[in-house]
Design an enzyme around this catalytic site. Structure first.
Site, short mmCIF file in Angstrom:
data_model
loop_
_atom_site.label_atom_id
_atom_site.label_comp_id
_atom_site.label_asym_id
_atom_site.label_seq_id
_atom_site.Cartn_x
_atom_site.Cartn_y
_atom_site.Cartn_z
N HIS A 17 -25.40 -7.33 0.01
CA HIS A 17 -25.31 -7.82 -1.06
C HIS A 17 -26.07 -7.13 -2.32
CE1 HIS A 17 -25.51 -11.46 1.65
NE2 HIS A 17 -24.64 -11.19 1.78
N LYS A 41 -21.34 -26.79 7.06
CA LYS A 41 -22.45 -25.93 7.20
C LYS A 41 -23.64 -26.29 6.97
CE LYS A 41 -21.22 -20.51 9.02
NZ LYS A 41 -20.91 -20.09 8.19
N ARG A 90 -17.57 -3.77 4.63
CA ARG A 90 -18.79 -2.56 5.34
C ARG A 90 -18.29 -1.77 6.01
NH1 ARG A 90 -21.90 -8.39 7.28
NH2 ARG A 90 -19.07 -7.99 7.12
N SER A 127 -26.28 -11.27 7.19
CA SER A 127 -27.02 -12.08 6.89
C SER A 127 -27.33 -12.56 8.46
CB SER A 127 -26.62 -13.41 6.51
OG SER A 127 -26.02 -12.69 4.85
#
Ligand code: PNS
Length: 161
Positions: A17, A41, A90, A127
């Protein structure tokens, strides 16, 4: 003023990030890093902690500010007069979903998306993987900012005790 938003869950922020934020900051006058508040969440870190960790990670970037939002990203963009979303890519596996969201956000509110390919050194980071490794006692110190590494170690210790 050229303004863009870099949205995400940032649970927690990784060096991947930080790479995208750094590079996007160089392209715009102001970059807002916006943390999605998802009431359904919980995540590992509460939103306030994610924001705090992000602020530390971008402290050397004067044109970057950190905020949070709940709801549609396009509504946040409209409310803050932001015409561009910046996303890191990515790998090809990211592309399909990101393309769909980019097309949808453009249809909903004529907001453009700029894709930044991540640096190859951080292309494997996520993450979720970082959290998984850290919670099982693995070393993620090279993958996340120092403050995040410290917090993950604390969490792993808490979980073990
Ligand atoms: O870090 P993430 O979890 O990949 O980030 C995803 C995020 C927050 C950018 C995406 O889920 C999002 O934009 N959520 C806000 C809700 C929304 O606008 N949904 C419609 C997308 S077309």
């Amino acid at each position: 003023m050229r303004r863009a938003v870099c949205p995400g869950s940032f649970d927690p922020v990784t060096n991947g990030h930080v790479d995208v934020i750094n590079r996007a900051a160089g392209l715009y006058d102001e970059l807002v890093v916006a943390v999605l508040v998802n009431p359904g969440k919980a995540g590992l870190f509460p939103v306030e902690e994610r924001i705090e960790l992000l602020r530390e990670a971008v402290a050397d970037l004067p044109t970057v500010r950190v905020d949070s939002f709940q709801g549609l990203l396009v509504d946040y963009c409209r409310a803050h007069d932001i015409p561009v979303i910046v996303k890191g890519l990515r790998a090809v596996s990211d592309f399909e979903y990101e393309l769909q969201m980019a097309q949808m956000n453009r249809e909903l509110a004529a907001i453009e998306t700029l894709f930044v390919p991540t640096a190859p050194q951080v292309g494997h980071l996520s993450s979720s993987l970082v959290k998984q490794i850290a919670m099982f006692g693995g070393d993620v110190s090279r993958l996340v900012p120092k403050a995040v590494d410290d917090r993950l170690r604390e969490r792993a210790r808490e979980q073990r005790s």
